[in-house]
Design a protein around this motif. Sequence first.
Motif, mmCIF file in Angstrom:
data_model
loop_
_atom_site.group_PDB
_atom_site.id
_atom_site.type_symbol
_atom_site.label_atom_id
_atom_site.label_comp_id
_atom_site.label_asym_id
_atom_site.label_seq_id
_atom_site.Cartn_x
_atom_site.Cartn_y
_atom_site.Cartn_z
ATOM 1 N N SER A 39 81.285 -23.705 13.761
ATOM 2 C CA SER A 39 79.958 -23.638 14.376
ATOM 3 C C SER A 39 79.874 -24.632 15.526
ATOM 4 C CB SER A 39 78.871 -23.964 13.345
ATOM 5 O OG SER A 39 77.590 -23.964 13.947
ATOM 6 N N SER A 40 79.069 -24.275 16.522
ATOM 7 C CA SER A 40 78.849 -25.148 17.669
ATOM 8 C C SER A 40 77.696 -26.099 17.380
ATOM 9 C CB SER A 40 78.532 -24.323 18.913
ATOM 10 O OG SER A 40 78.043 -25.139 19.953
ATOM 11 N N VAL A 41 77.690 -27.260 18.047
ATOM 12 C CA VAL A 41 76.612 -28.220 17.865
ATOM 13 C C VAL A 41 75.294 -27.665 18.388
ATOM 14 C CG1 VAL A 41 76.957 -29.367 20.098
ATOM 15 C CG2 VAL A 41 76.004 -30.659 18.168
ATOM 16 N N THR A 42 75.350 -26.656 19.255
ATOM 17 C CA THR A 42 74.130 -26.061 19.803
ATOM 18 C C THR A 42 73.657 -24.854 19.002
ATOM 19 O OG1 THR A 42 75.429 -24.674 21.317
ATOM 20 C CG2 THR A 42 74.685 -26.813 22.145
ATOM 21 N N ALA A 43 74.369 -24.474 17.955
ATOM 22 C CA ALA A 43 73.954 -23.333 17.136
ATOM 23 C C ALA A 43 72.596 -23.600 16.506
ATOM 24 C CB ALA A 43 74.991 -23.063 16.056
ATOM 25 N N GLY A 44 71.735 -22.601 16.512
ATOM 26 C CA GLY A 44 70.411 -22.757 15.932
ATOM 27 C C GLY A 44 69.410 -23.393 16.858
ATOM 28 N N THR A 45 69.774 -23.586 18.132
ATOM 29 C CA THR A 45 68.873 -24.145 19.133
ATOM 30 C C THR A 45 68.696 -23.136 20.259
ATOM 31 O OG1 THR A 45 70.529 -25.155 20.607
ATOM 32 C CG2 THR A 45 69.938 -26.374 18.611
ATOM 33 N N ILE A 46 67.841 -23.465 21.234
ATOM 34 C CA ILE A 46 67.661 -22.537 22.355
ATOM 35 C C ILE A 46 68.901 -22.487 23.247
ATOM 36 C CG2 ILE A 46 65.171 -22.986 22.380
ATOM 37 C CD1 ILE A 46 65.653 -24.453 25.085
ATOM 38 N N PHE A 47 69.850 -23.422 23.043
ATOM 39 C CA PHE A 47 71.068 -23.453 23.846
ATOM 40 C C PHE A 47 72.182 -22.609 23.240
ATOM 41 C CE2 PHE A 47 69.087 -27.760 24.193
ATOM 42 C CZ PHE A 47 68.556 -27.592 25.471
#
Length: 269
Positions: A16-24
């Motif tokens: 998973s990416s650190v930006t997963a679950g965000t607007i990014f």
Amino acid sequence: MDKAGLYRCHKCLFKSSVTAGTIFQDRKKPLLQWFHGAWHITENKHGTSARSLQKALGLGSYHTAWTWLHKFRVAMVSPQRDKLCGEIEVDEIFIGGPKPGKRGRGADGKELVLVAAEKDGQHIGRVRLVHIRDATAETLNMALGYIIKPGSTIYTDGWAGYSTKQLKALGYTHVIVRTNAHLGDNLLPFANIIASLLKRWLLGTLQGGIQATHLGYYLDEFTFRFNRRTSKFRGLLFYRLLENAINVAPAVEASFKGGKPSICNKHCI
């Protein structure tokens, strides 16, 4: 973290990416460019248009800039946002240019917005703006319940949609400032000031170029800016926007492409 910049769970090996679950999430552009976009949006006191954002960031298309702006507008509403409380002035306004036909509530070709402004002594406190489909009691009660905490005192005009009996049942104290809903003395000054500022902002920053289906997103931006108007440092707005951006659900384009639904009664289609 692997070479692709993804984090892997040691137990299930899910990446998973650190930006997963965000607007990014699923972004194509560098994260730093997104931060530049957030700064451009917040450093401009009166906001910015998609065309201005496109030029400032060197984006290849207007559509990309428009999508980014809408993603940030989604992040302007905190998931933990409190409801208004205390003494609150409530009124409705119409958004849209002059058109022939019926005037007032129910006019064709215009959008109805519910304005709620807290009283903070002689000043305006926080505000909330809601795009509503009509001014029936059922719709108004739904909108008020969405933005105002029970136990508050609501000031309105004499429009029949504001039923004292129904508002009392919802836990509000209702004060009618005039016995009819016609124009006259300015007995709801705070609500009327907000209405005037909103119209000026829509015509100035956005040059009136908004789609009715997306009006709710523009109301969210105006609310975000107005409620932080006393901030002395633009960096605090930037920080707050990014904080919200990682707390709200991913704002994929498909979720807002069709617009933000207005609040309406159960008979609306």
